[in-house]
Design an enzyme around this catalytic site. Structure first.
Site, mmCIF file in Angstrom:
data_model
loop_
_atom_site.group_PDB
_atom_site.id
_atom_site.type_symbol
_atom_site.label_atom_id
_atom_site.label_comp_id
_atom_site.label_asym_id
_atom_site.label_seq_id
_atom_site.Cartn_x
_atom_site.Cartn_y
_atom_site.Cartn_z
ATOM 1 N N HIS A 218 -9.672 1.313 5.296
ATOM 2 C CA HIS A 218 -8.353 1.464 5.910
ATOM 3 C C HIS A 218 -8.460 2.414 7.099
ATOM 4 C CE1 HIS A 218 -4.120 2.529 6.455
ATOM 5 N NE2 HIS A 218 -3.831 1.425 5.791
ATOM 6 N N GLY B 222 2.207 2.630 10.616
ATOM 7 C CA GLY B 222 3.191 3.688 10.396
ATOM 8 C C GLY B 222 3.913 4.148 11.640
ATOM 9 N N GLY C 64 2.896 -1.313 4.259
ATOM 10 C CA GLY C 64 3.031 0.096 3.927
ATOM 11 C C GLY C 64 4.458 0.473 3.587
ATOM 12 N N GLU D 265 -5.576 -4.710 10.881
ATOM 13 C CA GLU D 265 -4.518 -3.706 11.016
ATOM 14 C C GLU D 265 -4.757 -2.907 12.296
ATOM 15 O OE1 GLU D 265 -4.673 -0.622 8.091
ATOM 16 O OE2 GLU D 265 -6.781 -0.284 8.502
ATOM 17 N N SER E 96 3.216 -2.124 10.263
ATOM 18 C CA SER E 96 4.679 -2.113 10.367
ATOM 19 C C SER E 96 5.298 -3.472 10.056
ATOM 20 C CB SER E 96 5.104 -1.619 11.757
ATOM 21 O OG SER E 96 4.637 -0.306 11.988
ATOM 22 N N ASN F 172 0.863 -1.180 0.000
ATOM 23 C CA ASN F 172 0.000 0.000 0.000
ATOM 24 C C ASN F 172 0.899 1.230 0.000
ATOM 25 O OD1 ASN F 172 -1.958 1.942 0.306
ATOM 26 N ND2 ASN F 172 -2.421 1.454 2.436
ATOM 27 N N TRP F 173 0.957 1.914 -1.137
ATOM 28 C CA TRP F 173 1.895 3.027 -1.287
ATOM 29 C C TRP F 173 1.343 4.354 -0.786
ATOM 30 C CZ3 TRP F 173 3.799 1.612 -6.923
ATOM 31 C CH2 TRP F 173 4.516 0.412 -6.859
ATOM 32 N N LYS F 174 0.110 4.365 -0.332
ATOM 33 C CA LYS F 174 -0.506 5.546 0.274
ATOM 34 C C LYS F 174 -0.272 6.783 -0.608
ATOM 35 C CE LYS F 174 -0.192 3.284 4.720
ATOM 36 N NZ LYS F 174 0.012 3.397 6.173
#
EC number: 5.3.1.1
Length: 254
Positions: free
Chosen positions: A96, A175, A236, A169, A215, A9-11
């Protein structure tokens, strides 16, 4: 035997050119990957066009980070399912924690998105669930997570579950560099699987994919994936660089 689904997931990272470059490195790196591992990349909306050209016809699936539950209309800033399908999107992440927190999405909205997504030919929908640190410290983890599962899957038929991936999650691990221990993650994943059995059937529970997100990196992924009820990861930061993502993939597919 359930497959392992590893989704990057590149956000809100990368221009379209940068995203396409990283995607190309990943596509090249997984050319001969084990068939039991499914690799997925999720760039920003603005990168979908260029990344689609890279992933089309490969064994890497292309995903979107969200979508509207409406097919068209006065929905400023949103994107419709049909628009995503134009770019060859295979799956969509829904619910999310960052969308719940920053965009105010609640279980009702997320359920509408799930039901809308199922009306379109996406291969998968990833439904995210998870508790905050405060909820965990109060011993409410399972109550919160299982309630999100029930609400997110409301009115979803068992026959549709083959297109649903659940992603646990914990919000406190997104993050932050913190991650649930493999035992903590397994406890929640097992509870989710038992909830699916209660809502649907043992067969549905045995077959549904449940990812862990929070993470995940090359050092902890093997331990997490070694647990009975963890079937993949929603990754992520460690997916932003092709080399680190490929290290994770190769560690699991060996």
């Amino acid at each position: 035997m359930r497959k392992v689904f590893l989704a990057g997931n590149w956000k809100m990272h990368y221009t379209s050119v940068e995203a396409a470059d990283v995607a190309k490195q990943i596509v090249d790196g997984v050319y001969n990957i084990n068939n039991n591992v499914v690799v997925m990349v999720t760039p920003t909306f603005t990168s979908l066009c260029k990344v689609c050209r890279v992933t089309k016809g490969t064994n890497v699936l292309l995903g979107a980070q969200n979508m509207s539950y409406e097919n068209s209309g006065a929905r400023t800033s949103e994107i419709a399912p049909s628009m995503l399908l134009e770019f060859g999107v295979d799956y969509v992440i829904l619910g999310h924690s960052e969308c719940r927190t920053y965009l105010g999405e609640n279980d009702e909205i997320i359920n509408k998105k799930v039901l809308t997504g199922l009306k379109h030919p996406f291969k998968y929908l990833i439904l995210c669930v998870g508790e905050t640190l405060e909820e965990r410290e109060k011993g409410k983890t399972l109550d919160v997570v299982l309630n999100q599962v029930r609400n997110g899957l409301a009115s979803v038929y068992e026959s549709d579950l083959q297109r649903i991936i659940l992603a646990y999650e914990p919000v406190w691990a997104i993050g932050t560099g913190k991650t649930a221990t493999k035992e903590e993650a397994q406890e929640v994943h097992k509870a989710i699987r038992l909830e699916i059995q209660s809502l649907y059937s043992k067969s549905a529970a045995d077959n549904i994919i449940i990812q862990y997100g929070g993470s995940v990196n090359v050092d902890n992924v093997e331990g997490l994936m070694g647990e009975n009820d963890i079937d993949g990861a929603l990754i992520g930061g460690a997916s932003l660089k092709a080399d680190s993502f490929l290290k994770i993939i190769n560690k699991i597919s060996k």
